[in-house]
Design a protein around this motif. Sequence first.
Motif, PDB file in Angstrom:
ATOM      1  N   VAL A  84      -0.275  -0.952  -4.730  1.00 42.79           N
ATOM      2  CA  VAL A  84      -1.589  -0.375  -4.945  1.00 42.79           C
ATOM      3  C   VAL A  84      -1.598   0.979  -4.247  1.00 42.79           C
ATOM      4  O   VAL A  84      -1.186   1.099  -3.094  1.00 42.79           O
ATOM      5  CB  VAL A  84      -2.731  -1.298  -4.449  1.00 42.79           C
ATOM      6  N   SER A  85      -2.018   1.989  -4.974  1.00 42.32           N
ATOM      7  CA  SER A  85      -2.087   3.342  -4.419  1.00 42.32           C
ATOM      8  C   SER A  85      -3.259   3.453  -3.463  1.00 42.32           C
ATOM      9  O   SER A  85      -4.325   2.878  -3.700  1.00 42.32           O
ATOM     10  CB  SER A  85      -2.241   4.358  -5.546  1.00 42.32           C
ATOM     11  N   VAL A  86      -3.081   4.229  -2.413  1.00 38.55           N
ATOM     12  CA  VAL A  86      -4.156   4.492  -1.464  1.00 38.55           C
ATOM     13  C   VAL A  86      -5.273   5.297  -2.135  1.00 38.55           C
ATOM     14  O   VAL A  86      -6.379   5.363  -1.619  1.00 38.55           O
ATOM     15  CB  VAL A  86      -3.608   5.178  -0.193  1.00 38.55           C
ATOM     16  N   LEU A  87      -4.992   5.880  -3.299  1.00 37.27           N
ATOM     17  CA  LEU A  87      -6.014   6.617  -4.040  1.00 37.27           C
ATOM     18  C   LEU A  87      -6.752   5.743  -5.061  1.00 37.27           C
ATOM     19  O   LEU A  87      -7.635   6.217  -5.763  1.00 37.27           O
ATOM     20  CB  LEU A  87      -5.408   7.836  -4.734  1.00 37.27           C
TER      21      LEU A  87
ATOM     22  N   LEU B 113      -8.363  -0.877   1.806  1.00 43.02           N
ATOM     23  CA  LEU B 113      -7.474  -1.669   2.662  1.00 43.02           C
ATOM     24  C   LEU B 113      -6.972  -0.917   3.894  1.00 43.02           C
ATOM     25  O   LEU B 113      -6.758  -1.517   4.947  1.00 43.02           O
ATOM     26  CB  LEU B 113      -6.258  -2.147   1.857  1.00 43.02           C
ATOM     27  N   LEU B 114      -6.758   0.382   3.757  1.00 42.27           N
ATOM     28  CA  LEU B 114      -6.128   1.163   4.825  1.00 42.27           C
ATOM     29  C   LEU B 114      -6.837   0.985   6.159  1.00 42.27           C
ATOM     30  O   LEU B 114      -8.046   1.184   6.266  1.00 42.27           O
ATOM     31  CB  LEU B 114      -6.098   2.648   4.457  1.00 42.27           C
TER      32      LEU B 114
ATOM     33  N   LEU C 149       0.859  -1.188   0.000  1.00 39.68           N
ATOM     34  CA  LEU C 149       0.000   0.000   0.000  1.00 39.68           C
ATOM     35  C   LEU C 149       0.891   1.231   0.000  1.00 39.68           C
ATOM     36  O   LEU C 149       1.670   1.450   0.928  1.00 39.68           O
ATOM     37  CB  LEU C 149      -0.922  -0.004   1.218  1.00 39.68           C
ATOM     38  N   VAL C 150       0.783   2.040  -1.062  1.00 38.45           N
ATOM     39  CA  VAL C 150       1.673   3.184  -1.255  1.00 38.45           C
ATOM     40  C   VAL C 150       0.866   4.463  -1.495  1.00 38.45           C
ATOM     41  O   VAL C 150      -0.321   4.409  -1.802  1.00 38.45           O
ATOM     42  CB  VAL C 150       2.644   2.939  -2.435  1.00 38.45           C
TER      43      VAL C 150
END
Length: 128
Positions: A88-91, A98-99, A75-76
């Motif tokens: 996978v972008s947090v956006l 997921l966050l 998660l980036v």
Amino acid sequence: MSERPAIYVLEQDFDRLSAMLEKQLHGTETAEALALELDRATLVDAEKLPSGTVTMNSLVHFKNESNDAEYTKRLVYSTPRDGSEECVSVLAPAGAALLGLRVGDRIDWPLAGKNQLRLKIIHVTHAN
């Protein structure tokens, strides 16, 4: 949609994500959903983070129960351009969903013009 599980976000991740969302001139549906998730998150420091919680830069093994596919992604904040690692972008819808979840948690996440993602957290490894 089913009830959303509690989420835990590191204070430093919250600060950086909040600043990033403020800079978005035109909020996307996913950015707006992420902002709502941050509003309901329990903020913690690293020492009080429940084990198995998805944080920024953690490696997450999860299942999309909509199609039974399993993924392992980091998660980036934004996806690296060199493609050297599965991220996978947090956006992205899956990243925002997921966050803050913990191992065993499930979440239904809406997709624009489609059904929804049904994600289940299987394993989390934190970056050193």
